[in-house]
Design a protein around this motif. Structure first.
Motif, PDB file in Angstrom:
ATOM      1  N   SER A  68     -11.082 -18.833 -53.554  1.00 18.03           N
ATOM      2  CA  SER A  68     -11.101 -19.287 -52.163  1.00 18.03           C
ATOM      3  C   SER A  68      -9.840 -20.105 -51.923  1.00 18.03           C
ATOM      4  O   SER A  68      -9.043 -20.339 -52.849  1.00 18.03           O
ATOM      5  CB  SER A  68     -12.355 -20.120 -51.869  1.00 18.03           C
ATOM      6  OG  SER A  68     -12.496 -20.329 -50.478  1.00 18.03           O
ATOM      7  N   PHE A  73      -8.109 -23.579 -49.702  1.00 20.87           N
ATOM      8  CA  PHE A  73      -8.412 -24.834 -49.008  1.00 20.87           C
ATOM      9  C   PHE A  73      -7.653 -24.971 -47.704  1.00 20.87           C
ATOM     10  O   PHE A  73      -6.475 -24.610 -47.609  1.00 20.87           O
ATOM     11  CB  PHE A  73      -8.086 -26.029 -49.906  1.00 20.87           C
ATOM     12  CG  PHE A  73      -8.968 -26.144 -51.119  1.00 20.87           C
ATOM     13  CD1 PHE A  73     -10.344 -26.226 -50.988  1.00 20.87           C
ATOM     14  CD2 PHE A  73      -8.425 -26.157 -52.394  1.00 20.87           C
ATOM     15  CE1 PHE A  73     -11.168 -26.333 -52.096  1.00 20.87           C
ATOM     16  CE2 PHE A  73      -9.231 -26.265 -53.512  1.00 20.87           C
ATOM     17  CZ  PHE A  73     -10.605 -26.351 -53.371  1.00 20.87           C
ATOM     18  N   ALA A  92     -13.171 -32.387 -46.116  1.00 23.08           N
ATOM     19  CA  ALA A  92     -13.292 -30.931 -46.021  1.00 23.08           C
ATOM     20  C   ALA A  92     -13.133 -30.253 -47.369  1.00 23.08           C
ATOM     21  O   ALA A  92     -13.814 -29.261 -47.659  1.00 23.08           O
ATOM     22  CB  ALA A  92     -12.262 -30.387 -45.030  1.00 23.08           C
ATOM     23  N   THR A  93     -12.251 -30.773 -48.202  1.00 21.49           N
ATOM     24  CA  THR A  93     -12.006 -30.122 -49.486  1.00 21.49           C
ATOM     25  C   THR A  93     -13.233 -30.215 -50.388  1.00 21.49           C
ATOM     26  O   THR A  93     -13.635 -29.229 -51.022  1.00 21.49           O
ATOM     27  CB  THR A  93     -10.774 -30.737 -50.175  1.00 21.49           C
ATOM     28  OG1 THR A  93      -9.629 -30.543 -49.336  1.00 21.49           O
ATOM     29  CG2 THR A  93     -10.519 -30.087 -51.524  1.00 21.49           C
ATOM     30  N   ASP A 109     -14.891 -17.052 -48.169  1.00 21.21           N
ATOM     31  CA  ASP A 109     -14.558 -17.945 -47.055  1.00 21.21           C
ATOM     32  C   ASP A 109     -15.430 -19.192 -47.149  1.00 21.21           C
ATOM     33  O   ASP A 109     -16.597 -19.187 -46.758  1.00 21.21           O
ATOM     34  CB  ASP A 109     -14.789 -17.237 -45.724  1.00 21.21           C
ATOM     35  CG  ASP A 109     -14.416 -18.103 -44.521  1.00 21.21           C
ATOM     36  OD1 ASP A 109     -13.971 -19.254 -44.721  1.00 21.21           O
ATOM     37  OD2 ASP A 109     -14.573 -17.628 -43.382  1.00 21.21           O
ATOM     38  N   THR A 110     -14.872 -20.273 -47.680  1.00 23.48           N
ATOM     39  CA  THR A 110     -15.630 -21.512 -47.857  1.00 23.48           C
ATOM     40  C   THR A 110     -15.414 -22.504 -46.721  1.00 23.48           C
ATOM     41  O   THR A 110     -15.917 -23.625 -46.785  1.00 23.48           O
ATOM     42  CB  THR A 110     -15.255 -22.183 -49.188  1.00 23.48           C
ATOM     43  OG1 THR A 110     -13.834 -22.405 -49.214  1.00 23.48           O
ATOM     44  CG2 THR A 110     -15.663 -21.324 -50.362  1.00 23.48           C
ATOM     45  N   GLY A 111     -14.670 -22.100 -45.695  1.00 29.37           N
ATOM     46  CA  GLY A 111     -14.503 -23.005 -44.568  1.00 29.37           C
ATOM     47  C   GLY A 111     -13.178 -22.923 -43.854  1.00 29.37           C
ATOM     48  O   GLY A 111     -13.023 -23.470 -42.763  1.00 29.37           O
ATOM     49  N   MET A 112     -12.205 -22.234 -44.435  1.00 31.84           N
ATOM     50  CA  MET A 112     -10.927 -22.092 -43.742  1.00 31.84           C
ATOM     51  C   MET A 112     -11.014 -21.050 -42.630  1.00 31.84           C
ATOM     52  O   MET A 112     -10.265 -21.102 -41.647  1.00 31.84           O
ATOM     53  CB  MET A 112      -9.816 -21.718 -44.723  1.00 31.84           C
ATOM     54  CG  MET A 112      -8.426 -21.803 -44.109  1.00 31.84           C
ATOM     55  SD  MET A 112      -7.128 -21.704 -45.346  1.00 31.84           S
ATOM     56  CE  MET A 112      -5.686 -21.885 -44.307  1.00 31.84           C
ATOM     57  N   THR A 141     -19.390 -25.577 -51.385  1.00 32.35           N
ATOM     58  CA  THR A 141     -19.763 -24.257 -50.875  1.00 32.35           C
ATOM     59  C   THR A 141     -19.437 -23.174 -51.889  1.00 32.35           C
ATOM     60  O   THR A 141     -20.226 -22.249 -52.122  1.00 32.35           O
ATOM     61  CB  THR A 141     -19.030 -23.986 -49.546  1.00 32.35           C
ATOM     62  OG1 THR A 141     -19.397 -24.979 -48.581  1.00 32.35           O
ATOM     63  CG2 THR A 141     -19.382 -22.609 -49.001  1.00 32.35           C
ATOM     64  N   PHE A 142     -18.278 -23.296 -52.500  1.00 32.34           N
ATOM     65  CA  PHE A 142     -17.859 -22.318 -53.507  1.00 32.34           C
ATOM     66  C   PHE A 142     -18.789 -22.337 -54.706  1.00 32.34           C
ATOM     67  O   PHE A 142     -19.221 -21.285 -55.199  1.00 32.34           O
ATOM     68  CB  PHE A 142     -16.418 -22.615 -53.926  1.00 32.34           C
ATOM     69  CG  PHE A 142     -15.812 -21.595 -54.843  1.00 32.34           C
ATOM     70  CD1 PHE A 142     -15.310 -20.403 -54.346  1.00 32.34           C
ATOM     71  CD2 PHE A 142     -15.720 -21.830 -56.203  1.00 32.34           C
ATOM     72  CE1 PHE A 142     -14.736 -19.462 -55.195  1.00 32.34           C
ATOM     73  CE2 PHE A 142     -15.157 -20.901 -57.058  1.00 32.34           C
ATOM     74  CZ  PHE A 142     -14.662 -19.706 -56.553  1.00 32.34           C
ATOM     75  N   THR A 144     -16.271 -30.463 -49.410  1.00 31.94           N
ATOM     76  CA  THR A 144     -17.265 -29.565 -48.824  1.00 31.94           C
ATOM     77  C   THR A 144     -16.993 -28.128 -49.228  1.00 31.94           C
ATOM     78  O   THR A 144     -17.923 -27.377 -49.574  1.00 31.94           O
ATOM     79  CB  THR A 144     -17.263 -29.697 -47.291  1.00 31.94           C
ATOM     80  OG1 THR A 144     -17.588 -31.043 -46.928  1.00 31.94           O
ATOM     81  CG2 THR A 144     -18.259 -28.742 -46.660  1.00 31.94           C
ATOM     82  N   GLN A 145     -15.719 -27.723 -49.202  1.00 31.69           N
ATOM     83  CA  GLN A 145     -15.384 -26.360 -49.600  1.00 31.69           C
ATOM     84  C   GLN A 145     -15.690 -26.120 -51.083  1.00 31.69           C
ATOM     85  O   GLN A 145     -16.170 -25.043 -51.457  1.00 31.69           O
ATOM     86  CB  GLN A 145     -13.906 -26.076 -49.316  1.00 31.69           C
ATOM     87  CG  GLN A 145     -13.598 -25.853 -47.846  1.00 31.69           C
ATOM     88  CD  GLN A 145     -12.202 -25.281 -47.636  1.00 31.69           C
ATOM     89  OE1 GLN A 145     -11.293 -25.986 -47.238  1.00 31.69           O
ATOM     90  NE2 GLN A 145     -12.041 -23.995 -47.924  1.00 31.69           N
TER      91      GLN A 145
END
Length: 358
Positions: free
Chosen positions: A160, A162, A172-173, A126-129, A179-180, A175-176
């Motif tokens: 993950s 998006f 946001a992308t 879960d990287t942000g969704m 994070t990944f 950032t994800q």
């Protein structure tokens, strides 16, 4: 003669779109998403059309995977939501299905299962969704647990999804992706790119990519995009005029009489409705192609029929072709009139609409 409502599926366009996805990341492996009956296009026929070039397929659940196996599809099939019950794991191991692992319950079920063969697993992050996947701080320990289990076939694929890749201006992308990168081992096989990322986010391309909507020839973006502009729509949703009448100015058409003619008008009745997946909330003026010419929908969409104002046409007759969406009328445009997205219009098309494959 049978009812003329049908979805014409262009399998050459399908293969073109798959090859476009592959060309944008030639070092990657491209796994077509055929969940939800291949977005309404027919999962078996779509998979059969791609089985000579696709290394695997992606579905939502084991029932969809079994349908493909029963049809003779031999490639690995990824269960994108994983196993819902522990009993599904034995089926997956026997049938050669790959399994998403996205929560601790699924992880423990796999580790503790008595399986006839080890499973290939995809570890969801879960990287942000915030829909599925392990939290980034838990990933290392989850990976160690899975990696040491006799029930796991190596390698494990890190993945993950998006939330905003269709918004080219969103941060946001990126950032994800960051994070990944921070929690997925550099040496591990990885999968990030959905349709939007394949088309427009090169940094998201990894060893595996997962085209869905783009595979069927439709852009995930609200604006023009150079790669998306190369897609070829796969489905043409077609029907025909079954009745014609002239009404006087002041007369209304359809349920609730929500459209009234401002002039003497010619009205064509088309045999398609919400029972065929055409959106009931399509408003007056939604375009329909009659003999290739745009004409406005008028009156409420009913279960089996719609009515269209064809007054401007110089020639129109019973039996003339009507196109609800297709190469010359994008499903995204029709969806925009209905305050929805093309994904929904495609995937909710019911079985009673005949699929014709070219």
């Amino acid at each position: 003669m049978s009812r003329p409502t049908r979805a014409v599926i262009d399998l050459q366009a399908l293969r073109h779109n798959y090859q476009l996805a592959q060309s944008l990341a030639p070092e990657s492996k491209t796994i077509p998403m055929v969940k939800a009956n291949a977005y309404g296009h027919g999962a078996v026929k779509v998979s059969q059309s791609l089985e000579d070039i696709a290394p695997a397929f992606g579905v939502a659940c084991i029932e969809e995977a079994l349908e493909l196996r029963d049809a003779g599809i031999k490639q690995p099939i990824l269960l994108l939501e994983g196993a819902f019950e522990a009993s599904e794991l034995k089926v997956a191991a026997t049938k050669g299905f790959w399994v998403m692992v996205e929560n601790h319950q699924q992880k423990e079920a796999i580790i503790n299962a008595d399986l006839p063969a080890p499973l290939t697993v995809w570890l969801g992050v879960d990287t942000g969704m915030h829909r599925l996947g392990f939290q980034p701080e838990d990933v290392a320990e989850v990976y160690r647990s899975l990696n040491s289990s006799r029930n796991i076939r190596q390698p494990i694929v890190f993945t993950s999804h998006f939330a905003c890749a269709d918004d080219l201006d969103s941060e946001a992308t990126s950032t994800q992706i960051d994070t990944f990168k921070a929690c997925a081992p550099v040496t591990a096989l990885q999968s990030l790119a959905n349709s939007a990322a394949i088309l427009a986010w090169p940094k998201a391309r990894r060893e595996w990519q997962r085209p869905g909507y783009m595979l069927y020839g439709n852009s995930p973006f609200a604006v023009a995009q150079e790669n998306a502009d190369l897609l070829k729509p796969v489905m043409s949703f077609e029907s025909a005029v079954i009745s014609l009448r002239t009404i006087a100015a002041g007369e209304s058409v359809g349920y609730t009489a929500n459209w009234t003619a401002q002039r003497d008008s010619t009205i064509a009745t088309i045999t398609v409705g919400y029972g065929d997946g055409y959106p009931r909330n399509a408003p007056n003026s939604t375009p329909v192609l009659i003999n290739g010419i745009r004409c406005p929908l008028v009156g409420r969409v009913s279960m089996d029929m719609i009515t269209v104002d064809v007054t401007e046409l110089t020639e129109v007759a019973i039996g003339d072709k009507a196109v609800l969406w297709g190469p010359d009328l994008p499903v995204n445009e029709v969806a925009s009139y209905c305050d929805t997205i093309g994904y929904e219009l495609l995937t909710r098309m019911p079985g009673r609409v005949m699929r014709v494959y070219l």
